[in-house]
Design a protein around this motif. Structure first.
Motif, short mmCIF file in Angstrom:
data_model
loop_
_atom_site.label_atom_id
_atom_site.label_comp_id
_atom_site.label_asym_id
_atom_site.label_seq_id
_atom_site.Cartn_x
_atom_site.Cartn_y
_atom_site.Cartn_z
N TYR A 16 -21.33 6.16 119.21
CA TYR A 16 -19.99 5.58 119.15
C TYR A 16 -19.99 4.13 119.63
O TYR A 16 -19.28 3.28 119.09
CB TYR A 16 -19.01 6.41 119.98
CG TYR A 16 -18.64 7.74 119.36
CD1 TYR A 16 -18.55 7.89 117.98
CD2 TYR A 16 -18.38 8.85 120.15
CE1 TYR A 16 -18.22 9.10 117.40
CE2 TYR A 16 -18.06 10.08 119.58
CZ TYR A 16 -17.98 10.19 118.21
OH TYR A 16 -17.66 11.39 117.64
N LEU A 17 -20.80 3.86 120.66
CA LEU A 17 -20.90 2.49 121.15
C LEU A 17 -21.52 1.58 120.11
O LEU A 17 -21.11 0.42 119.94
CB LEU A 17 -21.72 2.45 122.45
CG LEU A 17 -21.01 2.96 123.71
CD1 LEU A 17 -21.98 3.00 124.87
CD2 LEU A 17 -19.82 2.08 124.05
N ILE A 18 -22.50 2.09 119.39
CA ILE A 18 -23.12 1.30 118.31
C ILE A 18 -22.10 0.98 117.23
O ILE A 18 -21.99 -0.15 116.76
CB ILE A 18 -24.33 2.05 117.72
CG1 ILE A 18 -25.49 2.05 118.72
CG2 ILE A 18 -24.77 1.40 116.40
CD1 ILE A 18 -26.67 2.88 118.28
N VAL A 19 -21.31 1.99 116.83
CA VAL A 19 -20.27 1.76 115.82
C VAL A 19 -19.25 0.74 116.33
O VAL A 19 -18.81 -0.13 115.59
CB VAL A 19 -19.57 3.09 115.46
CG1 VAL A 19 -18.39 2.85 114.53
CG2 VAL A 19 -20.55 4.04 114.81
N PHE A 20 -18.90 0.85 117.63
CA PHE A 20 -17.96 -0.10 118.22
C PHE A 20 -18.49 -1.53 118.13
O PHE A 20 -17.78 -2.44 117.71
CB PHE A 20 -17.70 0.28 119.68
CG PHE A 20 -16.93 -0.76 120.45
CD1 PHE A 20 -15.55 -0.81 120.38
CD2 PHE A 20 -17.59 -1.69 121.24
CE1 PHE A 20 -14.84 -1.78 121.08
CE2 PHE A 20 -16.90 -2.65 121.95
CZ PHE A 20 -15.51 -2.70 121.87
#
Length: 699
Positions: A66-70
């Protein structure tokens, strides 16, 4: 209940990706100055992701994904402004193609510049500009053909100026609006300064432009009234230039203005029409069912291109295409999943769509319909077909309007109470107009003689549409005006709507408790704001074409300082929503001749004494030094340089605000400004404010 929520998100991957990606775009647009830091974070996260994959820690792995997508959304939001080395005081020559053309008192062209003249040669370049062409106002359906069409190559001579942003609180920021469309420069030109190249090269844009012009001619041929022609062009080809202000205002006030912008409603009606026309293929062999699928898909995207491929049409076309693909190929999926998937695709193409009102309104309306329509429809069972149809229209209107209302009130400060009535009128008549309009275009190619009767019916329907909206607009007190909710309250509203929507589906009391908790928080924050007095002074300086204007927000009072003559039109445009945000504050209007005396504020002869420790000097053309000693002040507002410009040397301050950039440059010749001094020109910076607390200040 947590397991049900977890199950919902597991079955809706597009929502799981959209939320962090959209949040990343939002954060990135506000802070892309820290782009290098975000890249470092992304590299670090990828490194940690590799370690996590080795040790199979699924929870941390999910968080890191999720952090990567963010951060991908954060990086995707970066804006790249073209760097142009040119003198804005001199005219330059540019060669480019016309992307769009709008007519009013000026012809407004959006031009993609491809070559810039440097010396005696043209060098390749690529950037977009807004060009305002001063020509005689031409009525849309006059016999005079349009001078500019999409896809045309033009050579123009103009002075390009960077589009400045208007950062006045809550005012429409036209500069930021253009920047999000990757337009950073604007210019003015006369017709004599523009040469149109005649070329045999046929572009896709020029073909679409000729198709739209041909359709306009068909509309003009079979419609007589100006209002009818304007409505027809808006509904069928997405061109609102023929609409007069009165007609547009009537649609806006009645809550039916959305039908004038080609969007999901129009694409949905067209889809149903195409499915009905090709319904004879539905029960045939598989290959014929596929033929129906491609027929409808081609019809949807053909309509999108003919209407100009506006963002609203692209959104709707993509959404309905995904729905058709899922249905025709028997793909099991939720409508919510398809909705967020279409939004995700559009944001990957252009992240700035997240900030477009059309994007926000259309997706909120569809989300509201998907969430609330079924529970609302089940509240009442009507066996009569006509009554059931109008009850369905009512449920659709309520569901969509509830989810659009908070943003609509925040942006436009009004709410139409007759939206249910306007839905009963607008949706059926829009469907009828689209159906007859499509028939009109087809028959004009196949059998024009029949269009005598179809055209008469078309004109009659458009006239009925216009008169119905006119009467809806005349309903007394049907439009609530001068409403205000702040961004935090908008968030509270949407949380309440979301929790109530979930409750209507699952009937669990926890969602009622969650709704009550949000309402309690919202009420507490409102009471706190009203109960706690303001402990600061705030100056708000307006950018004006002439004269000067600034406001002083002081102890729940608003003191409006104005010069004898000032740009009232600009000031009123900027402060409308700002004043609504302040609530019912006492307003006083003062000039430089007035005097104010209170515990924290004293004003006399253009000098402000603030909290007994800070001072601001208001300099005008007639300003004279009252003493031979130099004046030491904390802030200086220069409406105009004094007649004796040398007097400016007697003022010593670390913070200067000028109305004009030219006065700032002149002042620099007289005053050796130190490196730490702050200087602001309102015609360049567009807005400036000074906020003072006891013992401190903030700019």
């Amino acid at each position: 209940m947590p397991n049900k929520i977890k199950s919902f998100f597991r079955s809706h991957p597009s929502i799981r990706i959209f939320l962090p990606f959209g949040l990343g775009i939002l954060m990135g647009s506000m802070a892309f100055a820290f782009i290098e830091l975000s890249i470092s974070f992304l590299v670090l996260i990828w490194f940690l992701q590799g370690l996590i994959l080795v040790i199979y820690a699924r929870t941390f792995q999910t968080i890191l994904l999720y952090l990567i997508v963010f951060f991908l959304g954060f990086l995707h939001a970066e804006e790249f402004e073209p760097s142009l080395e040119m003198d804005s005081q001199q005219s330059n020559q540019y060669i480019g193609t016309v992307l769009s053309s709008k007519k009013s008192n000026f012809t407004q062209l959006e031009v993609f510049v491809r070559y810039v003249k440097t010396g005696a040669t043209y060098t390749p370049n690529s950037f977009k500009v807004i060009l305002y062409v001063d020509d005689d106002k031409v009525e849309f359906f006059d016999q005079v053909p349009s001078k500019f069409e999409e896809g045309q190559w033009i050579n123009l001579t103009t002075k390009l100026k960077r589009v400045s942003e208007t950062r006045f609180p809550y005012a429409f920021n036209y500069g930021k609006f253009l920047h999000r469309k990757h337009i950073y420069y604007q210019g003015f030109a006369s017709l004599s300064e523009i040469d149109i190249y005649e070329t045999d090269h046929v572009s896709f844009r020029s073909i679409l432009a000729k198709a739209r012009n041909a359709l306009k001619e068909v509309i003009a041929k079979y419609t007589k009234g100006k209002a009818s022609r304007g409505i027809a062009c808006a509904l069928l080809i997405g061109d609102k230039s023929a609409l007069d202000k009165e007609t547009y205002s009537q649609f806006s006030n009645s809550g039916a203005v959305h039908v004038l912008a080609v969007s999901g409603l129009h694409v949905g009606i067209l889809t149903q029409l195409l499915l009905f026309i090709s319904s004879f293929l539905q029960n045939k062999w598989l290959r014929f069912r596929r033929l129906q699928f491609f027929f409808v898909l081609i019809g949807i995207w053909g309509f999108a291109f003919v209407t100009g491929c506006s963002p609203s049409v692209l959104r709707a076309s993509l959404m309905f295409s995904l729905f058709l693909i899922a249905k025709d190929f028997y793909l099991v999926g939720s409508n919510f999943n398809l909705l967020f998937a279409s939004a995700l695709i559009l944001l990957c193409i252009n992240p700035n769509q997240l900030f477009q009102l059309g994007f926000q309104f259309s997706y909120l309306a569809v989300f509201g319909i998907l969430l609330l329509y079924r529970p609302l429809e089940k509240l009442l069972t009507i066996k009569n077909k006509l009554g059931g149809y109008f009850w369905q229209l009512t449920c659709v209107s309520i569901a969509a309007q509830l989810w659009v209302a908070p943003l609509s009130i925040f942006y436009f400060n009004q709410f139409p109470l007759q939206f249910i009535l306007s839905g009963w009128v607008a949706i059926p008549l829009t469907s009828l107009c689209l159906s007859i309009g499509v028939s009109l275009f087809v028959l004009e190619l196949l059998c024009p003689s029949l269009n005598v009767f179809v055209g008469f019916g078309f004109e009659l329907t458009l006239s009925l549409f216009s008169k119905s909206i006119f009467h809806l607009d005349k309903i007394p007190n049907a439009l609530l005006k001068e409403l205000w909710i702040d961004p935090i309250q908008v968030l509270w509203f949407y949380l309440v709507l979301l929790f109530l929507g979930i409750f209507l589906h699952h009937k669990k009391r926890i969602w009622i408790y969650a709704t009550a908790f949000v309402l309690l928080l919202s009420g507490a924050s409102s009471v706190y704001k009203k109960a706690v007095p303001l402990n600061y002074l705030a100056f708000h300086f307006y950018p004006t074409k002439f004269g000067s204007a600034f406001d002083l927000n002081y102890k729940n009072k608003l003191i409006q300082f104005r010069s004898e003559k000032f740009d009232e039109k600009t000031v009123n445009f900027l402060n409308t929503r700002f004043y609504l945000s302040l609530g019912n504050q006492e307003k006083l209007i003062c000039s430089r001749k007035h005097q104010i005396s209170s515990e924290d504020l004293n004003f006399s002869n253009g000098v402000f004494q603030l909290f007994g420790e800070k001072s601001l000097l208001w300099v005008t053309k007639d300003w004279k030094l009252n003493t031979e000693k130099p004046q030491f002040v904390d802030y200086v507002f220069v409406e105009s340089l004094p007649k004796n410009e040398a007097l400016i040397t007697t003022i010593h301050s670390s913070h200067w605000v000028f109305t004009k950039e030219k006065d700032l440059q002149k002042a620099k010749k007289h005053i050796p400004f130190a490196e730490g001094q702050k200087m602001h020109a309102l015609d360049q910076k567009a807005y400036h404010h000074i906020k003072l607390y006891h013992g401190t200040h903030q700019n």
